[in-house]
Structure formats: C-alpha cells, structure tokens
Scaffold this active site. Sequence first.
Site, PDB file in Angstrom:
ATOM      1  N   SER A  80     -22.100  18.753 -12.168  1.00 61.97           N
ATOM      2  CA  SER A  80     -21.820  19.663 -11.373  1.00 61.97           C
ATOM      3  C   SER A  80     -22.918  20.935 -11.499  1.00 61.97           C
ATOM      4  O   SER A  80     -23.171  21.094 -11.086  1.00 61.97           O
ATOM      5  CB  SER A  80     -20.535  19.948 -11.694  1.00 61.97           C
ATOM      6  OG  SER A  80     -20.409  20.325 -12.545  1.00 61.97           O
ATOM      7  N   THR A 181     -18.933  24.220 -11.289  1.00 59.70           N
ATOM      8  CA  THR A 181     -20.202  25.007 -11.980  1.00 59.70           C
ATOM      9  C   THR A 181     -19.495  25.716 -13.078  1.00 59.70           C
ATOM     10  O   THR A 181     -19.080  26.432 -13.553  1.00 59.70           O
ATOM     11  CB  THR A 181     -20.344  25.703 -10.594  1.00 59.70           C
ATOM     12  OG1 THR A 181     -20.900  25.179  -9.266  1.00 59.70           O
ATOM     13  CG2 THR A 181     -21.063  27.130 -10.922  1.00 59.70           C
ATOM     14  N   ARG A 209     -28.210  23.002   2.476  1.00 56.10           N
ATOM     15  CA  ARG A 209     -26.316  24.096   2.304  1.00 56.10           C
ATOM     16  C   ARG A 209     -26.648  24.684   0.914  1.00 56.10           C
ATOM     17  O   ARG A 209     -26.792  24.279   0.302  1.00 56.10           O
ATOM     18  CB  ARG A 209     -24.997  23.079   2.317  1.00 56.10           C
ATOM     19  CG  ARG A 209     -23.851  23.891   2.125  1.00 56.10           C
ATOM     20  CD  ARG A 209     -23.153  24.407   0.830  1.00 56.10           C
ATOM     21  NE  ARG A 209     -22.114  24.754   0.500  1.00 56.10           N
ATOM     22  CZ  ARG A 209     -21.216  24.894  -0.621  1.00 56.10           C
ATOM     23  NH1 ARG A 209     -22.346  24.840  -2.355  1.00 56.10           N
ATOM     24  NH2 ARG A 209     -20.445  25.240  -0.617  1.00 56.10           N
ATOM     25  N   THR A 232     -15.864  29.686  -9.421  1.00 54.94           N
ATOM     26  CA  THR A 232     -16.191  27.983  -9.573  1.00 54.94           C
ATOM     27  C   THR A 232     -15.291  28.194  -8.228  1.00 54.94           C
ATOM     28  O   THR A 232     -14.325  28.825  -8.287  1.00 54.94           O
ATOM     29  CB  THR A 232     -16.395  27.062 -11.180  1.00 54.94           C
ATOM     30  OG1 THR A 232     -16.405  26.174 -10.554  1.00 54.94           O
ATOM     31  CG2 THR A 232     -14.201  27.775 -11.207  1.00 54.94           C
ATOM     32  N   GLY A 233     -15.758  26.692  -7.982  1.00 54.63           N
ATOM     33  CA  GLY A 233     -14.981  26.160  -6.531  1.00 54.63           C
ATOM     34  C   GLY A 233     -15.600  26.381  -5.019  1.00 54.63           C
ATOM     35  O   GLY A 233     -16.578  25.554  -5.180  1.00 54.63           O
TER      36      GLY A 233
END
Length: 320
Positions: A80, A181, A209, A232-233
């Site tokens: 990620s 992240t 995006r 993060t999320g």
Amino acid sequence: MNVNRRLFGILSSLTSVAVAQSARGAMPIEGTAGPLFIATWPFGLPACKQSLVSLKAGGSVLDAVEQGIRVAEADTEVDSVGVGGIPNANGVVQLDACIMDGTNQKAGAVAALEDYPHPISVARKVMERTKHVFVVGQGAKDFAAQQGFEKQDLLTPQQREKWKQWLKENGKEVPKGSHDTISLLGIDAERRIAGGCSTSGLAYKLHGRVGDSPLIGGGLYVDGEVGAAGATGIGENILRYCGTFLICELMRQGKTPTEACIGAIERIARGDRKKPADLSVNFVALDKQGRWGAAGTDESFVAAVVTNQEAKIIKPEIVR
Ligand code: SD4
C-alpha cells in the site's frame, strides 16, 4: 501548609488527571519529551526504528521522518506504499505523499506520481527547492526526473496478477482492508516536530484519484506549537473534514492526542450520520509534550511507537 502536604496535594491532583485521562481512553502518558516516533500499521515499526537511527546519527527530525518512510516505500511486501503498491483501476501505481516541518510550517506534497518509488523524498524536494507546496501527475514526474531521482517499475508481477484477476471479476468489491498508508510523526528532544505520509492509495482507485494522504490537513498535519497527526483509511472520509488539522486544533484546545483522535472520529461520524464502524478512518497523533495517542474505526488498526526506551506495536482505542 507544610511543604510535604503541599507536595502531596499536587501529586494527588496529578494522579486524578491521569485517571480522568485513562477513563476517557487516552493512551498512557509516556515520557515527557522526544525522541519519539509514531506511525500507522505494523510496517510503521521498522520505519520508526529507522527514524530513530537517523536522528541518532545526527539527522534532523525531518530527515528522520523521511528516512523512516523510505523504508516502507522500498519494501515490496508493503502493498500500500511505494514499490509493490496496489495499482489503480488502469493497472498503474500512482503514489501520493506529503511531508511537513513543524519548525517553520513548511510543507511539500506530490500526488498521482508514477515511476518513482520515493514520493516522500520528491515531496521534500518540492518543499525545499520550489516556491510551491503541491505538484501532481505528469508535473510531479517531470520534477522528480529533473531532481535526479531514480526511476523504478513500481508494479510487481504479483500485483499485476492480482490486478488482472480483479479486472476479470470487474464490479467485484475491493476486499475490505485492502488499504493502508504510512503516516509517521516524530518529535526530538528539543521538541521539534515533523511528519510525513505516503501511500499508493485505495486499491484499484480511479485513474488520477487522489485521497487524503498528500493533503496538508488531510492525511497529515504538523503544528510546531501543538503537535502532529497522521491518518490512514478511506481518504474521502478524512479529507472532507480536514481530519488531521482538526486533531491538531483539538490538541490545541487541551485534548490529549488520543482524545483528539477520538474527537475527530466522532465529528466525522456525526457529519456523515454514520456509525464510526462504517467510516474506516484511523489516526495517530503526538503532542508537544511528547505524548502519543491513536484511535481508529477499523478493528485491525494498530500503530507503532519507538522511543529511546522501547519499540512496540500498540493497539489504539477503537471506536465503533
Ligand atoms: C487513501 N488514505 O488514498 C489512503 C489510503 C489509506 O489505509 O490510508 N489506506 O485514501
């Protein structure tokens, strides 16, 4: 009042503050100054350890944050962040990052950067070598080339295969939890604060995006007077509320780092009229006193904390 009784009074009032804080879900107060590094997810641990090494080798807290994040960016097992990151819907890995220095409130950011594995370092160059804060897409790529960064194929064969599989099953929902992240925050012994955030973003996101991670006040905010917060999320749920800026402001108002993270989650849930459990927003924070905290809505959320005394994974307060 004799000195001993006065001292006893002060101590017992301190104790009740600590009790009140733990009742509110605050993390235990650890140490009262840096060096301290906190980062999101288990891969934050080797990153924070590298940050401490960098600081001890004479680097600034900003250097330490950058060097720590580079560890996660270079690790192909971390799917990620950086090289090995999950690509977007077009099969292209587009990276987002930002960095911020609390000693002067300067910041740099890049988004949708292709072909360069260390967006955190490119973001730092934007901060230090240009008059700007945010450079995106082809412009970010051109800038990275001009600054002499090395190119690398970011899409690993494993991720290419998984993406092809995803294409075949087009329309299938992206598996839950397929986003992480690195947000890494640091404070040194002189209470200088810095932070950075780096990601490949949500799995199979729309080409172009951009989420919260490279946005100052979204995925990261550092306020040299108060503290720092990282996220993060699901970026869409964080950036609409300036989540990390909000956490810094809540700390400015006197909340502990964990209370401030919980406050931001509650605000987002209220605004979205949703249960926190349906938001996927997770935060880490530290304050100028060298206290750390974290809270999130994902059961799986963990954070890493590294100080001179210890290096550990902590389970943050989970708000559902
Ligand atoms: C994003 N916030 O692009 C990032 C992804 C992430 O944990 O953090 N995942 O929305």
